[in-house]
Design an enzyme around this catalytic site. Structure first.
Site, short mmCIF file in Angstrom:
data_model
loop_
_atom_site.label_atom_id
_atom_site.label_comp_id
_atom_site.label_asym_id
_atom_site.label_seq_id
_atom_site.Cartn_x
_atom_site.Cartn_y
_atom_site.Cartn_z
N HIS A 111 0.85 -1.19 0.00
CA HIS A 111 0.00 0.00 0.00
C HIS A 111 0.89 1.25 0.00
O HIS A 111 2.09 1.18 0.28
CB HIS A 111 -0.91 0.00 1.22
CG HIS A 111 -2.03 -1.02 1.12
ND1 HIS A 111 -2.98 -1.18 2.09
CD2 HIS A 111 -2.34 -1.90 0.14
CE1 HIS A 111 -3.84 -2.12 1.73
NE2 HIS A 111 -3.46 -2.58 0.54
N GLU A 121 1.20 3.79 1.97
CA GLU A 121 1.89 4.16 3.22
C GLU A 121 3.19 3.39 3.37
O GLU A 121 4.22 3.93 3.79
CB GLU A 121 1.00 3.83 4.43
CG GLU A 121 -0.28 4.65 4.52
CD GLU A 121 -1.43 4.05 3.74
OE1 GLU A 121 -1.20 3.37 2.73
OE2 GLU A 121 -2.58 4.29 4.14
N ALA A 129 -19.81 13.78 -36.32
CA ALA A 129 -19.26 13.43 -37.63
C ALA A 129 -19.83 14.42 -38.64
O ALA A 129 -20.86 15.06 -38.39
CB ALA A 129 -19.65 12.00 -38.02
N ALA A 145 -21.52 15.23 -42.46
CA ALA A 145 -22.71 14.62 -43.07
C ALA A 145 -22.39 13.32 -43.80
O ALA A 145 -23.22 12.41 -43.85
CB ALA A 145 -23.37 15.62 -44.02
N ALA A 152 -28.69 4.83 -24.60
CA ALA A 152 -29.24 3.80 -23.72
C ALA A 152 -28.65 3.93 -22.31
O ALA A 152 -29.38 3.82 -21.31
CB ALA A 152 -28.95 2.42 -24.30
C1 AOF Z 1 -4.36 1.80 2.45
N1 AOF Z 1 -3.44 2.24 1.56
O1 AOF Z 1 -2.62 2.37 -0.53
C2 AOF Z 1 -4.63 1.20 -0.20
C3 AOF Z 1 -5.61 0.78 0.76
O2 AOF Z 1 -5.94 -6.71 0.03
P1 AOF Z 1 -5.13 -5.57 0.52
O3 AOF Z 1 -4.33 -5.90 1.72
O4 AOF Z 1 -4.28 -4.98 -0.56
O5 AOF Z 1 -6.18 -4.44 1.02
C4 AOF Z 1 -7.12 -3.84 0.15
C5 AOF Z 1 -7.98 -2.84 0.89
O6 AOF Z 1 -7.16 -1.89 1.58
C6 AOF Z 1 -8.84 -2.01 -0.04
O7 AOF Z 1 -10.10 -2.57 -0.27
C7 AOF Z 1 -8.97 -0.68 0.70
O8 AOF Z 1 -9.96 -0.71 1.70
C8 AOF Z 1 -7.60 -0.57 1.34
N2 AOF Z 1 -6.68 0.06 0.40
N3 AOF Z 1 -5.44 1.13 2.05
O9 AOF Z 1 -4.21 1.99 3.66
C9 AOF Z 1 -3.52 1.97 0.24
N4 AOF Z 1 -4.72 0.87 -1.52
ZN ZN Z 2 -3.10 -0.26 3.81
#
Ligand code: AOF
Ligand code: ZN
Length: 340
Positions: free
Chosen positions: A55, A57, A167, A169, A278
């Site tokens: 992630h 962080e 487009a 005609a 639609a």
């Molecule tokens: C964060 N930082 O950059 C993201 C988060 O399956 P995992 O462990 O990768 O977790 C996915 C879930 O974590 C996702 O559904 C969302 O709630 C959170 N994503 N969280 O702290 C991140 N990408």
């Molecule tokens: Zn995370």
């Protein structure tokens, strides 16, 4: 040595990080993180890796190393609190001894939520809401929509003359907009997960529906190409070439199209006029992106056919959400009026 950043500026940097990975992380959200050291200087930045990877962080903390201790983490989404495919970001933030966490948007995913409370309980100072509108309308728009509704977010994109024609005609429609506008579209295609067109568009325009760079080479990421309708597409249609994958869905019903794409988050609809009509009638378009060229075409060919509006009081109401000048053209972005 870098200067200390305001929290708003740091969030702006986190949003840039998130935007840069938009399209590469689904079904996970594209997030960005910035670690400021105790003096408020940028110590590390990061963005979400493709699903299964780290992630945002964790990426930013790795880069910051020891400098994170006593510092601030600025993140676009509330840090997760669960063992999913990766360990909780909350654990990583606590282990790094971050003193403060600032996030834009709460995590609506019930499985991952609760990070803010756990951080606060552990004595970390937690601030929510910085940059929330920019994040919710920007990098997280599609993912938040999917979390809320269970249905992919649909952007209807089209190019038009200033008088609303798609487009001339005689049907010729290539190069309505400038090269600059087309380059912008290709960047957006590369960030989308799927591009949907009707069989009529395949017959008339023979589009390849790939994301390409200005030199014509294929972008690294290619969206799934989706052809909707009952007619058989000829085997030598460009949309069936080897440049990307293609799915055919034998229906005209927008709800069925989205069911077939239920595991996607960010879908782009590129026409033609019947299919766009639609989707609009069904209320399944969440953003309109119109590239508007300063040319007048006149004639009968419009970007959208009947949308079920019998008179002006029943018009489908949208509002402008952003406008950009791209070379000689305008890019106009709209969202449904009631969604704000
Ligand atoms: C964060 N930082 O950059 C993201 C988060 O399956 P995992 O462990 O990768 O977790 C996915 C879930 O974590 C996702 O559904 C969302 O709630 C959170 N994503 N969280 O702290 C991140 N990408
Ligand atoms: Zn995370």
């Amino acid at each position: 040595m870098s200067e200390s950043l305001s929290l708003e500026a740091a969030m702006g940097l986190a949003i840039e990080q998130a935007d840069a990975v938009k399209g590469a992380t689904y079904p996970n959200p594209p997030c960005g993180a910035v670690i400021l050291d105790a003096a408020g200087r940028v110590a590390g930045v990061g963005a979400t890796e493709p699903v299964g990877g780290a992630h945002a962080e964790v990426r930013a903390l790795r880069r910051a190393g020891e400098l994170a201790a006593g510092g601030t983490a600025v993140v676009t989404l509330e840090p997760c609190n669960h063992h999913g495919r990766t360990p909780p970001c909350v654990d990583a933030l606590l282990a790094a001894r971050v003193a403060r966490v600032v996030y834009a948007v709460r995590d609506p995913n019930p499985v991952a939520a609760g990070g803010a409370d756990r951080l606060a309980a552990a004595g970390v100072s937690v601030h929510a809401g910085v940059g929330a509108d920019a994040v919710a309308a920007g990098p997280l728009r599609e993912w938040l929509h999917k979390q809320r509704t269970g249905v992919p977010h649909v952007t209807w994109k089209y190019a038009t003359s200033i008088d609303g024609r798609s487009a001339a005609a005689d049907g010729s429609s290539q190069w309505i907009t400038s090269e600059a506008a087309r380059a912008d579209l290709h960047v957006r295609r590369a960030a989308a997960e799927a591009i949907v067109v009707g069989t009529g568009t395949v017959f008339v325009d023979d589009p390849s529906l790939t994301a390409r760079r200005p030199d014509g080479s294929l972008a690294d990421r290619q969206p799934l190409r989706v052809v909707v309708g009952h007619r058989e597409v000829s085997a030598d249609a460009r949309v069936l070439n080897d440049d990307s994958r293609t799915m055919t869905i034998r229906t005209h019903d927008p709800a069925e199209v989205l069911q077939a794409l239920a595991d996607r988050t960010d879908v782009m609809l590129e026409g033609g006029p019947t299919l766009a009509g639609a989707f609009l009638r069904a209320g399944l378009i969440n953003r309109i992106l119109a590239y508007v060229a300063p040319i007048v075409l006149g004639g009968p060919i419009t970007a959208v056919d009947d949308v079920g509006v019998p008179s002006i009081t029943r018009a489908l109401r949208w509002e402008y959400d952003a406008t950009h000048r791209i070379g000689p053209d305008l890019l106009v972005s709209l969202v449904p009026r009631e969604s704000r």
